[in-house]
Design a protein around this motif. Structure first.
Motif, PDB file in Angstrom:
ATOM      1  N   VAL A  12       0.843  -1.083   0.178  1.00  0.00           N
ATOM      2  CA  VAL A  12      -0.036   0.032   0.112  1.00  0.00           C
ATOM      3  C   VAL A  12       0.802   1.256  -0.057  1.00  0.00           C
ATOM      4  O   VAL A  12       0.531   2.256  -0.815  1.00  0.00           O
ATOM      5  CB  VAL A  12      -0.836  -0.052   1.197  1.00  0.00           C
ATOM      6  CG1 VAL A  12      -1.739   1.360   1.485  1.00  0.00           C
ATOM      7  CG2 VAL A  12      -1.993  -1.010   1.070  1.00  0.00           C
TER       8      VAL A  12
ATOM      9  N   SER B 156      -6.895   0.420   3.941  1.00  0.00           N
ATOM     10  CA  SER B 156      -7.196  -0.434   3.030  1.00  0.00           C
ATOM     11  C   SER B 156      -7.650  -2.003   3.882  1.00  0.00           C
ATOM     12  O   SER B 156      -7.081  -3.069   3.552  1.00  0.00           O
ATOM     13  CB  SER B 156      -5.859  -0.957   2.166  1.00  0.00           C
ATOM     14  OG  SER B 156      -6.024  -0.008   1.135  1.00  0.00           O
TER      15      SER B 156
ATOM     16  N   SER C  46      -7.680   1.630  -3.368  1.00  0.00           N
ATOM     17  CA  SER C  46      -7.764   2.799  -2.439  1.00  0.00           C
ATOM     18  C   SER C  46      -6.589   3.716  -2.434  1.00  0.00           C
ATOM     19  O   SER C  46      -7.078   4.924  -2.262  1.00  0.00           O
ATOM     20  CB  SER C  46      -8.150   2.256  -1.007  1.00  0.00           C
ATOM     21  OG  SER C  46      -8.450   3.183   0.089  1.00  0.00           O
TER      22      SER C  46
ATOM     23  N   SER D 143      -7.978  -3.123  -1.895  1.00  0.00           N
ATOM     24  CA  SER D 143      -6.765  -2.485  -1.130  1.00  0.00           C
ATOM     25  C   SER D 143      -5.969  -1.588  -1.795  1.00  0.00           C
ATOM     26  O   SER D 143      -5.419  -0.681  -1.272  1.00  0.00           O
ATOM     27  CB  SER D 143      -5.959  -3.657  -0.331  1.00  0.00           C
ATOM     28  OG  SER D 143      -6.352  -4.292   0.842  1.00  0.00           O
TER      29      SER D 143
ATOM     30  N   ALA E  80     -11.192   0.857   1.145  1.00  0.00           N
ATOM     31  CA  ALA E  80     -11.727   0.075   0.287  1.00  0.00           C
ATOM     32  C   ALA E  80     -12.831  -0.630   0.618  1.00  0.00           C
ATOM     33  O   ALA E  80     -13.148  -0.796   1.889  1.00  0.00           O
ATOM     34  CB  ALA E  80     -10.387  -1.212   0.093  1.00  0.00           C
TER      35      ALA E  80
END
Length: 376
Positions: A183, A231, A326, A323, A257
């Protein structure tokens, strides 16, 4: 058309609808089996609450409790584990142990009867909403340029991704994780240069709990973070809901998410809380992911499949899941704020309308960051 479940070729809208329905049911059943296995494997620290959701074993959260409420709970066998202040948000939480011999769901119902009108919740767990498979190394993304502070509540981030700050809200945190590192990598790839990481997992088996997420929100807001990506997905939880609302009141935009448990899954939170920017994902051909979950509202879509990131070991792997869509939306909102624009109007102008004309339940208000597709 190809049936996503059987692999058979079929024609007609009716057959297509039946195929999608079967896949939705399969995903819902898979979700139930995964949760059951997870709880059984960690039954010493996790159990099911009154909503049927996993939470920290034997522990309830009582918001803004006064002395009379605590005394009433103690007379019925509940005991105080501790009192917590959610710094930055002005929230106060009392942690209560349920009476000996009482399971969490029973204790939750009993406490609600003892304290009618009180805000009570289990310390619900939240789970990451993405997956990936190892693949060869890839080329680094574009140079970072957006300095607006962006926060992420997730697992920890490995050292190969540049972040401004990282703080732990669980035992052993901050600790590098594959999901958190991915992420953060996507935030950086999409041009974020001021990334603040709140690790709510660490080495804790009951990590990702409501109390940790609330504290993480408080820290990020208190440090001036303007956009916060989450996420993660979990059940509706009154502590997290209040923490999100307080963060929004202080000017933070929360992006979350919708999860990957399919359209038959319960609404995902925090994506479903009021005012949270709910994000779904598309693949490399801008098709909505069939496993994408749902929220009570949907704002945007972004790439969440056929893209790559580096995990905690620095090796690249292919991503799939909401995930990973987002954080791309979070960066576009931060870029709008940096320009001094009203972010909703600005981001709406960027969004590519997909599916039915105008906002819809599959793509929301449109696709953002369509060019943010890290490749090998």
């Amino acid at each position: 058309m190809l049936d996503p479940v059987t692999g058979e070729v079929f024609d007609g809208l009716e057959n297509a609808t039946q195929g999608i329905s079967r896949e939705a049911l399969r995903l819902a059943n898979l979700r139930e089996r995964r949760l059951d296995q997870f709880v059984r494997s960690n039954s010493d620290v996790i159990e099911i609450d009154a909503q049927g959701a996993p939470a920290r074993r034997g522990e309830l959260l009582l918001m803004d409790a006064d002395a009379a409420q605590i005394a009433a709970a103690e007379t019925q066998g509940f005991s105080v584990i501790g009192r917590e202040e959610i710094e930055g948000l002005g929230l106060y939480v009392t942690r209560l142990q349920v009476p000996k011999g009482t399971d969490l769901a029973q204790g939750q119902k009993q406490l609600a009867e003892i304290l009618p009108g009180a805000e009570i919740s289990a310390d619900n767990l939240h789970f990451s909403s993405g997956m990936g498979a190892a693949l060869p190394a890839m080329v680094q993304g574009s140079a970072a340029a957006i300095t607006t502070p962006i926060g992420m509540i997730d697992g920890g981030v490995a050292g190969h991704v540049n972040v401004t700050a990282q703080k732990g809200f669980a035992s052993g945190a901050p600790a590098p994780s594959r999901h958190g590192s991915s992420v953060a990598y996507l935030l950086h790839y999409a041009d974020a240069s001021n990334i603040r990481v709140a690790d709510v997992y660490g080495a804790e088996r009951a990590g990702g709990n409501a109390l940790a997420i609330a504290k993480a929100l408080g820290w990020l807001v208190d440090s001036g973070t303007r956009v916060i990506n989450i996420s993660l997905v979990g059940p509706r939880n009154s502590l997290v809901e209040r923490a999100v609302a307080h963060a929004q009141e202080k000017g933070a935009v929360i992006v979350a998410a919708v999860g990957n448990d399919g359209p038959a899954a319960p609404p995902a939170y925090p994506a479903s809380y009021d005012g949270v920017v709910a994000v779904t994902a598309v693949d490399g051909r801008n098709r909505a992911l069939i496993e994408a979950g749902r929220a009570l509202h949907l704002d945007y879509a972004a790439p969440g499949a056929d893209i790559y990131a580096r995990g905690m070991d620095g090796k690249a792997f292919k991503l799939r899941g909401t995930s990973f869509a987002s954080p791309l939306v979070a960066v576009r909102i931060a870029a709008s704020l940096e320009r001094g624009a009203r972010w909703r109007n600005s981001v709406d102008r960027e969004a590519l309308d997909l599916g039915k004309k105008g906002p819809d339940a599959v793509y929301g208000r449109g696709l953002l960051c369509g060019g943010c597709r890290p490749s090998r």
